[in-house]
Design an enzyme around this catalytic site. Structure first.
Site, PDB file in Angstrom:
ATOM      1  N   GLU A   1       0.843  -1.429  -0.117  1.00 16.49           N
ATOM      2  CA  GLU A   1      -0.206   0.004  -0.047  1.00 16.49           C
ATOM      3  C   GLU A   1       1.007   1.311  -0.095  1.00 16.49           C
ATOM      4  OE1 GLU A   1      -3.507  -0.578   2.145  1.00 16.49           O
ATOM      5  OE2 GLU A   1      -3.404   1.542   2.906  1.00 16.49           O
ATOM      6  N   ASP A   2       1.902   1.133   0.773  1.00 15.57           N
ATOM      7  CA  ASP A   2       2.695   2.482   1.048  1.00 15.57           C
ATOM      8  C   ASP A   2       4.027   2.653   0.444  1.00 15.57           C
ATOM      9  OD1 ASP A   2       0.779   3.519   2.410  1.00 15.57           O
ATOM     10  OD2 ASP A   2       1.337   2.503   4.351  1.00 15.57           O
TER      11      ASP A   2
END
Ligand code: MN
Length: 729
Positions: A81-82
């Site tokens: 996600e990051d």
């Protein structure tokens, strides 16, 4: 000198060694260092290194006794996600299982045109789908949420309230359904402390004021019970506990009770070896203290749907203070504390058709089914918010299955909880063998029989929508009306579809129309055009969501119908101003596509457009098919290359994910100035998690040049990640 990052790994090193085999511990350590490097430079809102978060989540899961794959996934849960790491990278390094777990907790990318609520609903649906495949996904997600809640005070006010609300509305009820009591209670208490800090403080003060008294009171009772219980059973274990702040809060503020009126603030727990011992203890306890009428509950003979088992009784001591006693076996105690997670902690096995677990998570597939019938993702959120409350009643089918319903539910809610087909055919109900009206509110312990009609065409009444209290029943009744009104829905869907095509300037012949509809039906798994229109009509398919597909298909149909592609001539070549060489075509217009802004050094490919020459894309541009040979028009994709030598400037688009600091823009411009970079355009927007996304188009003269710019930007404080991106959206 220890390895960089070791100071973080050391926080779980001992626990990992203790809980896992050396080969498993090795993989966990590898996952840690992979996460450490991937998150390097990122910070939590608290200002600490980001890595403390995945480590804390892993620690919670180790305490929970989860397996090593869960712990590995916890360490990696935010990398996809990051950070630039992809699910595929995770699969290559840690295997498919871990990849699926990580993917399960990864939020969807931004969904175009969707509101905040729709995004939340879609993400929740994705999570439930993943947990339906592997229940460990939700346990990781709960641990993730727990750590985020524990550190929520660092997050800005608005975001803090949003997260706290989502936690109490969605995640605590899920933890409750899974029987993971400590997590449920901590999530609720933390959420209340952020949502209603004044009330929270009041309750804490009230509890603290009575603390010395309470300790003495509990100690005395425990001692007395221990002595008497030991006369009938072997080694009873006696514990005392205080009701959670949220539990007290609910009774005080939602049920309007005084602090003094809450009977089960004090609870004593007796843990024994066998079920027989439980009932023996109960006899002794009722002999010692006066039980309060109507407060005895036997969850041993009829477990709660989340598998919880215990005997509950409330008593009055000599001091006149009421207290609750819970009696259970050691096995029941494990289930009460760990719920579904007990199956990992106590190695009870899960995959081998464990009936209890299947029952315990049956609601997941039930929820997904209801949602797929209605076609509305928001129904998932509504059902969890409204129906998964802690104040439940437990009623029985004539066969003895327990059904949990929120307090206040009617017999119609019961019928729909069994199955939509039962609800839709319902004509009446019997409670404990007596006929009751349809708006009858069910109570714990009642046996309910739904009377149905086999008459075709029988359906619910619109008035039922005013009677039912569960979101599930409401959804199912509405779904029935949607589906039964097929003709109207088809008309509605058709006119919406046609007006959307007109609005998007899509004009086709009848034959082409049919072609387009066939493709759409196939993609949406609809067997006829009417089914497709009906689904549009009742909202099962949302037109705005499939518009991109419609446009794509339209383009394909139009292209396929245009005259043949330009003939290629041998030994000719064109070189564009930008330095792109196209072999085989002379004198043609060459344009660098704006969707991916290729620059020298990029791997590129050309597309012969109609009338606009050759457009040059990056090979990995989303507009280029992965396999051009199998694409709709393979002959239009052609080889192009860079004419090395004359370097000029190119546009490159970058996507920066940043913390929303006051000096952010200033910092970005300062560093670009130092590098003598010309900015072509800059756009920013905020994300709902409080970050700022910056879309930056700059001039660069080669991939190497661009890379050096990216490295420089990466060092700007506040910039979390720098990626090449497509066109500005
Ligand atoms: Mn996380």
């Amino acid at each position: 000198m220890s390895k960089p990052g070791y100071e973080h790994y050391s926080k779980i090193e001992e626990a990992v060694k203790k809980a896992f085999e050396p080969n498993e511990a090795e993989i966990i350590e590898k996952a840690f260092y992979f996460a450490f490097v991937s998150h390097d430079g990122q910070k939590r809102k608290s200002g600490e290194d980001y890595i403390i978060h995945p480590v804390a989540v892993a620690k919670i899961l180790i305490e929970f006794g989860m397996d090593y794959q869960s712990v590995v996934s916890a360490l990696l849960h935010d990398v996809v996600e990051d950070t630039p790491v992809t699910a595929l990278d995770v699969k290559k390094l840690f295997g498919e299982q871990v990849m699926l777990l990580v993917d399960g907790v990864t939020k969807l990318g931004k969904i175009p045109l969707a509101s905040k609520e729709e995004q939340q609903a879609e993400n929740l649906r994705k999570l439930l789908l993943a947990m339906n495949e592997d229940i460990r996904v939700i346990i990781i997600k709960l641990a993730d949420r727990l750590h985020n809640m524990r550190t929520l005070k660092y997050v800005p006010e608005q975001k803090r309230r949003d997260t706290a609300r989502e936690t109490i509305e969605i995640y605590a009820p899920i933890a409750h359904r899974l029987g993971i009591r400590p997590v449920k209670e901590e999530l609720e208490d933390l959420a209340i402390s952020f949502l209603d800090p004044i009330a929270y403080a009041e309750i804490e003060t009230a509890l603290a004021e009575q603390e010395p008294l309470r300790k003495e009171f509990l100690a005395k009772i425990k001692e007395k019970i221990a002595v008497r219980a030991a006369t009938v059973v072997n080694n009873p274990k006696i514990e005392g506990r205080i009701k959670s702040v949220h539990g007290i809060y609910r009774k005080m503020y939602m049920q309007g009770k005084n602090f003094e009126e809450i009977y089960d603030i004090y609870a004593v727990r007796i843990i024994v070896d066998t079920v027989g011992d439980c009932y023996n203890c109960l006899g002794v306890i009722h002999d010692m203290y006066k039980p309060i009428q109507g407060r005895f509950k036997d969850y041993i003979s009829t477990p709660k749907p989340n598998m919880y088992q215990s005997l509950h009784t409330t008593l009055i001591g000599k001091e006149g203070i009421p207290f609750e006693v819970q009696i259970r076996t050691h096995e029941m105690h494990r289930t009460a504390e760990y719920g579904i997670a007990a199956h990992w902690k106590y190695k009870l096995g899960y995959k081998d058709g464990n009936n209890k677990i299947e029952k315990g998570i049956g609601w997941v597939s039930h929820l997904l089914e209801t949602q797929s019938e209605s076609g509305e993702v928001s129904d998932i959120v509504n059902t969890i918010k409204n129906d998964f409350v802690s104040d439940e009643v437990f009623v029985f089918t004539p066969k003895g299955d327990v059904i949990a319903l929120p307090m206040g539910a009617t017999v119609i809610d019961f019928a729909y909880a069994i199955h939509s087909a039962v609800g839709n055919k319902m004509t009446g109900a019997k409670v404990d063998k007596r006929i009751v009206p349809l708006d009858y509110t069910v109570k714990t312990g009642e046996i309910i029989e739904v009377l149905t009609s086999s008459q075709p065409g029988k359906g619910p009444s619109r008035d039922w929508l005013k009677i039912v209290t569960t979101s599930e029943a409401k959804t199912k009744i509405r779904t029935w009306f949607k589906k039964e009104r097929r003709e109207e829905n088809i008309e509605e869907g058709k006119s919406e579809y046609e007006s959307q095509l007109r609005r998007n300037n899509i004009h086709l012949t009848d034959e082409q129309h049919g072609q387009l509809l066939n493709t759409l039906c196939e993609k949406q798994k609809m067997s006829t055009h009417d089914d497709f229109f009906a689904a549009l009509g009742y909202g099962g398919i949302v037109l705005s969501k499939i518009m991109p597909t419609i446009k794509d298909e339209y383009n394909k149909i139009v292209r396929a119908n245009t005259e043949s592609t330009p003939k290629l001539k041998a030994s000719k070549r064109s070189v564009s101003q930008e330095g792109v060489v196209v072999e085989g075509i002379d004198n043609c217009l060459i344009k660098l596509s704006r969707c991916c802004n290729p620059i020298p050094g990029d791997d590129i490919i050309g597309f012969i457009t109609r009338g606009h020459g050759v457009s040059v894309h990056k090979r990995d541009c989303t507009n280029v098919p992965v396999n051009t040979k199998n694409s709709a028009e393979p002959e239009r994709w052609i080889k192009v290359s860079w004419n090395n030598g004359d370097a000029t400037d190119f546009y490159a688009s970058l996507l920066l994910t940043c913390l929303s600091t006051k000096t952010l823009m200033n910092d970005i411009f300062t560093s670009l100035n130092l590098l003598h970079i010309t900015v072509q355009s800059i756009n920013t927007r905020g994300t709902k998690d409080g970050r700022t996304l910056v879309n930056l188009t700059i001039n660069a003269n080669s991939v190497e040049h661009l890379k050096s710019v990216m490295v420089r930007l990466q060092k700007v404080p506040g910039i979390l990640s720098v990626d090449r991106s497509g066109a500005d959206i």
